[in-house]
Design an enzyme around this catalytic site. Structure first.
Site, short mmCIF file in Angstrom:
data_model
loop_
_atom_site.label_atom_id
_atom_site.label_comp_id
_atom_site.label_asym_id
_atom_site.label_seq_id
_atom_site.Cartn_x
_atom_site.Cartn_y
_atom_site.Cartn_z
N ASP A 1 -12.43 10.19 19.10
CA ASP A 1 -11.22 10.12 19.92
C ASP A 1 -10.34 8.93 19.54
OD1 ASP A 1 -12.93 8.17 20.78
OD2 ASP A 1 -12.68 8.55 22.92
N HIS B 1 -4.88 2.93 -9.13
CA HIS B 1 -4.85 2.92 -7.68
C HIS B 1 -6.19 2.43 -7.11
CE1 HIS B 1 -1.38 6.07 -7.62
NE2 HIS B 1 -0.98 4.87 -7.91
N ASP C 1 -1.34 -5.81 -6.42
CA ASP C 1 -0.21 -4.91 -6.12
C ASP C 1 -0.18 -4.76 -4.61
OD1 ASP C 1 1.58 -2.81 -5.78
OD2 ASP C 1 0.83 -1.65 -7.47
N ASP D 1 7.22 -4.08 -2.47
CA ASP D 1 6.24 -3.52 -3.41
C ASP D 1 6.23 -4.41 -4.64
OD1 ASP D 1 4.55 -2.01 -4.95
OD2 ASP D 1 5.81 -0.23 -5.01
N HIS E 1 1.86 5.47 -16.99
CA HIS E 1 2.69 5.78 -15.82
C HIS E 1 4.16 5.48 -16.11
CE1 HIS E 1 3.12 1.49 -14.70
NE2 HIS E 1 1.83 1.36 -14.93
N HIS F 1 9.95 3.57 -9.42
CA HIS F 1 10.22 4.61 -8.44
C HIS F 1 11.22 4.07 -7.44
CE1 HIS F 1 7.65 2.30 -5.66
NE2 HIS F 1 6.77 2.22 -6.64
N HIS G 1 7.15 5.01 -2.19
CA HIS G 1 7.66 5.92 -3.21
C HIS G 1 8.73 6.75 -2.50
CE1 HIS G 1 4.38 5.68 -6.49
NE2 HIS G 1 4.31 4.62 -5.72
N GLU H 1 8.21 -1.72 -13.14
CA GLU H 1 6.80 -2.12 -13.17
C GLU H 1 6.06 -1.63 -14.41
OE1 GLU H 1 4.33 0.08 -10.30
OE2 GLU H 1 6.19 0.83 -9.43
N TYR I 1 -3.04 -1.25 -19.85
CA TYR I 1 -4.38 -1.10 -19.30
C TYR I 1 -5.31 -0.77 -20.47
CZ TYR I 1 -1.05 -0.50 -15.58
OH TYR I 1 0.02 -0.68 -14.75
N ARG J 1 0.00 -5.54 -14.89
CA ARG J 1 1.23 -4.90 -14.42
C ARG J 1 2.10 -5.99 -13.79
NH1 ARG J 1 -0.93 -1.07 -12.07
NH2 ARG J 1 -0.94 -1.65 -9.85
N GLU K 1 5.58 -6.11 -11.45
CA GLU K 1 6.47 -5.22 -10.70
C GLU K 1 7.40 -6.01 -9.80
OE1 GLU K 1 6.08 -1.46 -7.58
OE2 GLU K 1 4.39 -2.83 -7.89
#
Length: 436
Positions: free
Chosen positions: A34, A238, A255, A267, A346, A350, A357, A380, A384, A408, A410
């Site tokens: 609940d 991710h 990130d 971001d 990638h 975005h 996004h 970004e 890798y 990365r 960004e």
């Protein structure tokens, strides 16, 4: 600068051209037993109303001048409010949120057909709100059944997304102020945690410090699950486990960004050495990603495209990887064959706004969307270096000294007259700033 919801609603009503729009709020989502997840309002509903309660429904009725904005909301209920908190009710919906008329939510089924009567069509997103969808489709079906007698019928059932998402793509001055706020808090958090990181800590400690700062600054909290990835974990795009130890000699990729009170988001990604010093390989790759990002940001201006931003970053990365011996061949051939994709898989950015996004097209048919003043996007690029993906035929095997390096960088960038505004510039990123 306050958000002008009334102006947005009028723009939306004008674009409907005689159609009636039915825009539902988000519902509470069950977490377990609940217990519900923390409520997060539907972005389209919020964009037009600023109303932050679950289950509500907004009607936009250009065929009913004077009653063109109608809200159905949860009724005032002292018992429910004791358990779950304050409700605005119908009086608040009119007085505080500008509704022309407001009704308790339980009256929606009875009143919806009359409100939709006379509209040229219905604008409603099917497939996401099954209970409301049944009511909307019943209204449409009944209109079609009467067409043979009256000679009039709703011509179409369409989605509101093309209209709303084109509106949301271009941010006004109030929205840019909110994004600057989100980016400022997010940048402060990145700067704060970088100064605290030491070998032997756990990724979870870093995440806790980040998100504590978000909350201490009055934001809703994280805009998306924070990525705190040490060493090879940074090669998982991710990664959200955030539970591994931080090892001396590894890099740490963070990130993370916050969401402010009215849902606008930051971001940011930064990558730095856990022990304060880059290895030669780490420095080479970091410098390359930074050069690609700076070149890509320089492409952000009115009349450019998000595609041009991405292509610029890719070219700089490929040129550098060829020099470092991680790729082989000519720049053009490697790009044409996607032979770099095992190292950079990638896109370079975005849209950013109410959603991390964010909505909005990148292409219209064969043509990329041109950047306009008020659009906001992330930039970004990353690299890798791991053996998770196969090395393309004709490309060199990856030497061990490179493996486990994930980088990365960004930033959030607004398109402004004459160029770009880096909203996240307070989060440092030079090679020198990343070392201590």
């Amino acid at each position: 600068m306050p958000i002008n919801y009334a102006q947005r609603r009028q723009q939306f009503l004008d674009a409907l051209e005689g159609q009636a729009a039915v825009i539902p709020a988000a519902a509470l989502m069950q977490h377990h037993a609940d217990v519900e997840f923390p409520f997060r309002q539907d972005s389209d509903f919020w964009y037009l109303t600023g109303f932050d309660e679950p289950g509500a429904v907004a009607l936009f009725l250009p065929h009913r001048p004077g009653n063109s904005f109608v809200l159905f909301v949860p009724a005032k209920d002292p018992t429910a409010e004791v358990w779950h908190g304050f409700r605005w009710g119908t009086e608040g919906a009119v007085a505080e949120f500008g509704a022309d008329v407001a009704h308790p939510l339980e009256q929606l089924e009875a009143l919806l057909p009359d409100y939709l009567q006379g509209a040229e069509g219905i604008c409603f997103r099917v497939g996401r709100h099954p209970d409301l969808e049944k009511l909307v489709l019943r209204c449409w079906s009944n209109q079609l059944d009467r067409a043979s007698r009256t000679g009039e019928a709703m011509r179409q059932l369409t989605a509101p997304c093309p209209i709303l998402h084109a509106m949301r793509l271009r941010k006004d001055a109030g929205e840019l102020d909110r994004l600057r706020q989100a980016c400022r808090i997010s940048a402060e958090a990145h700067e704060r945690v970088r100064a605290l990181v030491q070998p032997g800590q756990n990724e979870a400690e870093v995440r806790a410090n980040l998100e504590q700062h978000f909350l201490a600054c009055g934001s809703r909290g994280f805009a998306y699950p924070s990525i705190v990835a040490g060493g090879d974990n940074a090669c998982i795009l991710h990664y959200t486990a955030n539970n591994a130890p931080l090892n001396d000699g590894d890099l740490l990729l963070i990130d993370a960004g916050c969401s402010v009170s009215d849902y606008y988001n930051g971001d940011i990604t930064r990558t730095f050495p856990i022990n304060g010093r880059f290895s030669p390989e780490q420095r080479d790759l970091y410098s390359l990603v930074l050069a690609a990002q700076e070149a890509a940001i320089a492409k952000v201006s009115p009349g450019s495209t998000a595609e041009a931003v991405h292509e610029t970053a890719v070219r700089v990365l490929v040129e550098g990887l060829l020099e470092l011996g991680l790729l082989r061949g000519s720049v053009d051939a490697v790009i044409e064959q996607d032979a770099y994709r095992h190292l950079y898989m990638h896109r370079t950015g975005h849209w950013l706004g109410l959603d991390v996004h964010d909505v909005g097209a990148y292409r219209l048919g064969e043509h990329p969307v041109s950047l306009e003043t008020g659009m906001v996007l992330t930039v970004e690029p990353g690299l890798y270096i791991s053996d998770r993906l196969p090395v393309p035929e004709g490309q060199p095997a990856i030497e061990e000294r490179w493996k486990g390096i994930g980088i990365r960088i960004e930033d959030d960038v607004a398109v402004v007259d004459g160029g770009a505004e880096v909203l996240t510039a307070a989060a440092l990123k030079s090679v020198e700033a990343m070392e201590r």
